[in-house]
Write an enzyme that holds these catalytic residues in place. Structure first.
Site, PDB file in Angstrom:
ATOM      1  CB  THR A  74      -0.974  -0.147   1.073  1.00  0.00           C
ATOM      2  OG1 THR A  74      -1.817  -1.168   1.163  1.00  0.00           O
ATOM      3  CG2 THR A  74      -1.892   1.192   1.366  1.00  0.00           C
TER       4      THR A  74
ATOM      5  CE  LYS B 151       1.430   5.597  14.481  1.00  0.00           C
ATOM      6  NZ  LYS B 151      -0.006   5.773  13.887  1.00  0.00           N
TER       7      LYS B 151
END
Length: 376
Positions: A10, A188
């Site tokens: 993707t 993150k």
């Protein structure tokens, strides 16, 4: 400038599409793919053809996962080739190692797309730090969990039903653990803290997801003027820092409480610029691809980020302290009972609150916890 793309899934397709259709100064010369997927003349399954090619200046890693991504990134950096990556798992796990190798060989590691998808989060932190200290950051860093909570609130739906729909829409994986248990936000948060505080942040900090969140929890907190969001948080003060990932009961009139669907909203606070917020798509083929191509263009223009983690901050869990609300059948020592069967513990650190939750989960696996920070 010639580049190679590792992986043509993707994100890799997004990078290839943007460069091919919009840029003349960058050529995708090679693409690493599996032997049974070599559908393009640029493709190869032999990484040595990429890392050993002196005409390739930059490697764009879009594979995901820890291995072989870790090995391929290290090999590229050791060969003096700079690397652009969106792979938050591998950066979070090996950030210090990558940074050290990049400094040794004179290469660069560009990681904009690893946090916040198309949101210019890392670059904005780095720009702020040219003048300021970044005092704190927090935010909605995972679109899947935000979609789940938002749909539960707006539709009055149960967690499992919304999760199933998120999987059907492609927002959540078949195994949703990385999202709903906070692992994605943990990665993150590690990266954000490392860049914001100039510290080699490790994974040893409290992480709680939303797996046990119920519609009844949302209803009860709404009566208190609060909504639930899964946040990554970090704070730096007086030579120390602390980070955590946990559900937070945010005021209903806050921007965070009103972030819809699978969008992200991340914030940092710095000494002279103050508080800055960044809103947008935190994932997806083209937003993430866009962020990676921005790094490619920055590299072509001569930008060479370097990380040395020289601040030498100590970890101090007391920097993240607030009230916590629990919904559990287990006994919680010192808790105050409030409306809706909720229990409140005053003035706990995120670390202590996580320990309380783990004890509660041992006897009541449905237990839920959220930070209840004071309103400004």
């Amino acid at each position: 400038m010639k580049i190679a793309i590792l992986g043509h899934g993707t994100v890799g397709r997004g990078v290839d599409e943007i460069i091919t259709n919009r840029l003349e100064e960058v050529e995708v010369a090679r693409i690493l793919e599996l032997p049974d997927r070599l559908t393009d003349e640029r493709m190869t399954s032999d990484y040595s053809q990429i890392v050993g090619d002196p005409s390739i200046d930059l490697v764009v890693e879009c594979m995901g996962g820890l291995e072989p991504a870790h090995t391929f990134i290290m090999d590229a950096l050791a060969a003096g080739k700079s690397v652009v990556t969106s792979n938050k798992a591998v950066v979070a796990a090996y950030f210090e190692e990558f940074a050290r190798q990049a400094r040794t060989s004179g290469a660069s590691l560009l990681i904009e797309a690893s946090v916040g998808g198309g949101i210019p989060w890392i670059a904005s932190i780095e720009k702020a730090r040219r003048i300021d200290e970044v005092i704190s950051f927090y935010g909605i860093m995972n679109g899947t969990t935000n979609y789940i909570v938002d749909a539960m609130v707006k539709e009055g739906a149960d967690f499992e039903d919304v999760l199933r729909r998120a999987q059907e829409l492609g927002y959540a994986e078949r195994d949703p653990s990385a999202d709903i248990d906070g692992i994605d936000v943990k990665n993150k948060t590690i990266i954000s803290a490392s860049v914001a505080f100039d510290v080699a942040c490790t994974s040893d900090f409290p992480v709680t997801g939303i797996r046990t969140l119920t519609k009844a929890d949302l209803d009860a907190l709404r009566k208190l003027g609060r909504g639930v969001k899964l946040l990554g948080r970090g704070v730096m003060e007086k030579g120390s820092y602390a980070v955590a990932v946990e559900p937070v009961a945010v005021p209903l009139d806050s921007l965070e409480a009103n972030v819809p669907s699978n969008f992200n909203l991340v914030t940092f606070d710095a000494t002279t610029v103050g508080e800055l917020k960044f809103y947008g798509q935190g994932a997806g083929m083209l937003p993430t691809g866009n962020a990676m191509v921005q790094d490619v263009l920055d590299f072509a223009a001569g930008r060479r980020p370097s990380y040395d983690f020289s601040s030498d901050l100590a970890y101090d869990p007391t920097l993240l302290t607030s009230d916590y609300v629990f919904r559990t059948k287990a006994d919680v020592a010192g808790a105050l009972e409030i409306e809706g069967g909720l229990k409140v513990v005053r003035g706990a650190t995120a670390q202590d609150a996580r320990a309380i939750l783990e004890t509660a989960l041992a006897s009541d696996p449905t237990s839920f916890m959220a930070a209840l920070p004071q309103e400004d």
